[in-house]
Design an enzyme around this catalytic site. Sequence first.
Site, PDB file in Angstrom:
ATOM      1  N   ASP A  24       0.779  -1.251   0.000  1.00  0.00           N
ATOM      2  CA  ASP A  24       0.000   0.000   0.000  1.00  0.00           C
ATOM      3  C   ASP A  24       0.809   1.298   0.000  1.00  0.00           C
ATOM      4  O   ASP A  24       1.797   1.410   0.729  1.00  0.00           O
ATOM      5  CB  ASP A  24      -0.843   0.094   1.284  1.00  0.00           C
ATOM      6  CG  ASP A  24      -1.602  -1.160   1.608  1.00  0.00           C
ATOM      7  OD1 ASP A  24      -1.584  -2.110   0.838  1.00  0.00           O
ATOM      8  OD2 ASP A  24      -2.232  -1.172   2.690  1.00  0.00           O
ATOM      9  N   GLU A 193     -10.418  -2.610   4.231  1.00  0.00           N
ATOM     10  CA  GLU A 193      -9.109  -2.052   4.552  1.00  0.00           C
ATOM     11  C   GLU A 193      -8.992  -0.634   3.965  1.00  0.00           C
ATOM     12  O   GLU A 193      -9.754  -0.251   3.075  1.00  0.00           O
ATOM     13  CB  GLU A 193      -8.000  -2.948   3.985  1.00  0.00           C
ATOM     14  CG  GLU A 193      -8.057  -4.369   4.572  1.00  0.00           C
ATOM     15  CD  GLU A 193      -6.926  -5.287   4.133  1.00  0.00           C
ATOM     16  OE1 GLU A 193      -6.380  -5.978   4.997  1.00  0.00           O
ATOM     17  OE2 GLU A 193      -6.600  -5.322   2.935  1.00  0.00           O
TER      18      GLU A 193
END
Length: 501
Positions: A24, A193
Amino acid sequence: MRTTSTDVPRPRFHFTPRRHWMNDPNGLVHHGGLWHLYFQHNPEGSDWGNMSWGHAVSPDLEHWTEHPVALRHRVGEQIFSGSVVAPRSGDDVLTAYYTSAYDDGHQAQSRATSHDGGFTWQTDPGNPVLDRGTTAFRDPKVIRYDDDRTARWVMLTVEADDRQVLLYSSDDLVSWEHLSTFGPLGTTGVVWECPDLVRLSLDGDAADPRWVLLLSTNPAGDDADPAGSSMHYVVGHFDGTSFTPDSPELRPLDHGRDYYAAVTFDNAPDGEVVTVGWMSNWRYAHAFPSTPWRGAMSLPRALGLRTVDGRPSLVQAPPAFVRARLEHAPTEPLAVGDSPADLSLSGHSLVELRWDPSSTGVISLQLRGEAGSFVDLVHEPRTGTLRLTRGGPPAESVHPDFPSTSTLPLPGDRPARLLLSVDGPLLEVFVGDGEATASNLVLLGSAGVTASLETARPATVHVTFVGGGGGAGRDAPPPGDPPPPRTTPRAPPPDKQPATT
Ligand code: FRU
């Protein structure tokens, strides 16, 4: 034939870490004239683990320079995803919030500050500063909320397994108070998420602000959806305390297979809302055969909200440097007759196609790479869909779920425009002004890409190339993959931009 890791060329106009694993984007912030990109990183290997925050900066969202690891894992604690906010006044301190993922399985939010513009960080001795004693409490995203009555910092986090977003508020970026909880809703069998909440004016009308919740969802459990991880969004209203969706529907944010964990930059200039996402999928990220790096960021995208087919919809435009390159490149009319027309591309190109579906009928673009690898795009005006398929032996060898077909909306009743960005293994497709996007890892190899265009009826397709291997037309020279280009590019290629430190 099996593709090997050496067949995956490093992207030239996207960020990849110099070495090792990346997932990420974290802590996206614009500060001191620089775009900071922190990222989930294993500084010691090419698989997920030892999670830390890597760091890169860019003056222009195109050229990135990698800097030393900003927040390093330590004994008993990994540094999971989070965000950074820039000071709005007063001192010049940046504040980071990240998830401490402890070896005992519990997850809580921790804080760090930087007094040198984001290059070195001091963690708070009071960490963790927000702890529920749970095991999937993560991904703090801090945003600024200001209206006539309320001015505060708001933190969004997830209880991932419960499919809930928890909102907290703070006046001082130190202590936090629970405001509200959103969810669960939508499909079960996934974890939520990396939430974000962004304010966008509908159809450019500043008097009509809406709020868009961004969510990344990852299938979990024994029977997990083989399509793997993906992103969704929900349009609604936010009053500084609770988010109220217009409809309880999670809409797909990107129609490809490899776009995840995208969040926005804090404090972007001119009120722009800019995202970056991770171009991979938890289903097979560990198996992608690139080396010495594994994991790439998408092109940055400018978000907007437009009424499409009667409802407020997210639009995602390519970044300014891509738009500028296309504007400066020549557009050529390409007559596509009874047999396919060949286009030659380098493996690092931008290609824009414009056509009238009522003249062409079904139109297809086939990209061919090494070892039987292919990407096909087929537009069917009748159904208003664009089908994107990736396959061939190299794709099959990555993972059984890597070959894929994705479908994007592309209306057939009006002139159509499609932008393809191909940068080594990264393919991003933008429909029109960004009404739909699809992002996919592709394995076309490093020897250039041959493309052929076919239409159901003879018609003209307008083609704009940047960094192409030579141009359009049946007699176009063979493709090249600069440097050095084997043919003269029609416009300067996107600059080479490996991480430099
Ligand atoms: C999303 C994610 C986050 C977590 C991080 C760990 O891709 O699973 O929820 O913080 O990656 O690397």
